[in-house]
Design a protein around this motif. Structure first.
Motif, PDB file in Angstrom:
ATOM      1  N   ASN A  14       0.825  -1.215   0.000  1.00 15.09           N
ATOM      2  CA  ASN A  14       0.000   0.000   0.000  1.00 15.09           C
ATOM      3  C   ASN A  14       0.855   1.259   0.000  1.00 15.09           C
ATOM      4  OD1 ASN A  14      -2.268  -1.612   0.064  1.00 15.09           O
ATOM      5  ND2 ASN A  14      -2.785  -1.188   2.203  1.00 15.09           N
ATOM      6  N   ASP A  15       1.930   1.251   0.806  1.00 21.75           N
ATOM      7  CA  ASP A  15       2.810   2.421   0.887  1.00 21.75           C
ATOM      8  C   ASP A  15       3.507   2.688  -0.449  1.00 21.75           C
ATOM      9  OD1 ASP A  15       2.140   2.911   3.497  1.00 21.75           O
ATOM     10  OD2 ASP A  15       3.973   2.096   4.365  1.00 21.75           O
ATOM     11  N   ALA A  18       0.833   3.963  -2.983  1.00 19.91           N
ATOM     12  CA  ALA A  18       0.402   5.313  -2.642  1.00 19.91           C
ATOM     13  C   ALA A  18       1.516   6.343  -2.823  1.00 19.91           C
ATOM     14  CB  ALA A  18      -0.096   5.356  -1.198  1.00 19.91           C
ATOM     15  N   LYS A  20       4.125   6.596  -0.909  1.00 24.54           N
ATOM     16  CA  LYS A  20       4.774   6.918   0.364  1.00 24.54           C
ATOM     17  C   LYS A  20       6.196   6.375   0.383  1.00 24.54           C
ATOM     18  CE  LYS A  20       3.852   6.726   5.344  1.00 24.54           C
ATOM     19  NZ  LYS A  20       2.911   6.220   6.381  1.00 24.54           N
ATOM     20  N   GLY A  95      -6.808   2.661   6.338  1.00 23.06           N
ATOM     21  CA  GLY A  95      -6.121   2.780   5.056  1.00 23.06           C
ATOM     22  C   GLY A  95      -6.739   3.814   4.138  1.00 23.06           C
ATOM     23  N   GLU A  98      -4.081   6.057   2.482  1.00 25.54           N
ATOM     24  CA  GLU A  98      -3.356   5.305   1.454  1.00 25.54           C
ATOM     25  C   GLU A  98      -4.206   5.169   0.201  1.00 25.54           C
ATOM     26  OE1 GLU A  98      -3.414   4.561   4.657  1.00 25.54           O
ATOM     27  OE2 GLU A  98      -1.294   4.870   5.119  1.00 25.54           O
ATOM     28  N   THR A 102      -3.322   6.801  -3.419  1.00 30.21           N
ATOM     29  CA  THR A 102      -3.252   5.932  -4.592  1.00 30.21           C
ATOM     30  C   THR A 102      -4.134   6.473  -5.707  1.00 30.21           C
ATOM     31  OG1 THR A 102      -2.827   4.005  -3.176  1.00 30.21           O
ATOM     32  CG2 THR A 102      -3.562   3.568  -5.418  1.00 30.21           C
TER      33      THR A 102
END
Length: 270
Positions: A14-15, A18, A20, A95, A98, A102
């Motif tokens: 996810n990071d 997104a 991050k 989330g 995130e 995204t």
């Protein structure tokens, strides 16, 4: 065991999706990540193996493991005939930020996140008012500071919509999305600005939320984590907004967030 390494893989995935974690960024060692997640190094190694098989992590000589996401370097901007407002709500650690990042990366639309927009002011206000700057469960925060926080956020959103921009807004929105008056005002704003509104609620099971919160290590989560059973008892896993909405489930075992985000973008634009 298996669930934990899948949780870790999902968090890191996810990071990356997104933005991050950036393309080419060196990842901490397995030992460092094991300490961060509170697991053993072999568990982290299994998570890294999943991400390596997916092509999101690569190993380089002397550099160790790095993020492999060259598509982050591409510039995207989805132009629309009318402004879009995407409101993303969910409990802490679900989330939602995130997901918002995204979607922002997929579309190039502006991202307005509550914590990013207001946190420094909120923390100073709480400190001046004589309470912990990290406590988001106190009466002072909930009754005195929180309403002003959301007011400032909505003013930022309104300014962008008035300029014809597309906005992705992320915050818990728990009080707001069960308040019919607030929803009417939101719809009126969209009507006045010629904006198409999409509301998204992010679900996540309690164990995954706990893991996500511990991973991000934010001081504002300390009260929740320190009184986890009390906090989670107040979380309604069946909650849904009163307005028409879409659901995203960010629990372990659900489709990757990037896949759900792409489906959402297609639905929003459709």
């Amino acid at each position: 065991g298996a669930a934990k390494h899948e949780q870790i893989a999902r968090i890191i995935r996810n990071d990356i999706e997104a933005g991050k974690l950036r393309h080419g960024q060196k990842l901490p060692s397995d030992r460092e990540q094991a300490e961060q997640f509170g697991v053993s190094s072999p568990v982290v190694a299994k998570a890294m193996s999943i991400l390596t098989d997916e092509g999101l992590v690569a190993t380089r000589p002397r550099a160790g493991r790095i993020v492999n996401a060259p598509e982050q370097l591409e510039t995207r901007e989805v132009r629309t005939s009318m402004p879009h407002l995407v409101v993303i709500g969910g409990y802490a650690g679900s989330g939602k930020s995130e997901l918002g990042r995204t979607i922002s990366r997929l579309t190039g639309w502006a991202m307005v996140d509550k914590d990013t927009t207001t946190r420094p002011v909120v923390e100073k206000a709480l400190e001046v008012m004589g309470t912990s700057p990290n406590d988001r469960e106190s009466d002072i925060y909930l009754n005195e500071v929180r309403p002003r926080e959301y007011e400032a956020m909505m003013a930022t959103i309104t300014e962008n919509l008035n300029a014809g921009g597309n906005v992705i807004a992320t915050a818990p929105f728990i009080r707001e999305l069960k308040d019919e008056a607030w929803i009417r005002n939101l719809r009126a704003l969209c009507t006045d600005t010629g904006t198409r509104l999409t509301i998204i609620w992010v679900r996540c099971d309690a164990e995954s939320m706990n893991t996500y919160l511990r991973h991000r290590g934010a001081a504002r989560d300390s009260t929740k984590l320190g009184n986890w059973q009390t906090y989670i008892a107040g979380v309604d896993p069946t909650f849904e907004p009163l307005a028409e909405h879409l659901i995203v489930d960010n629990s372990i075992g659900q489709p990757p967030l990037i896949e759900q985000a792409k489906a959402l973008v297609a639905k929003i634009l459709g």
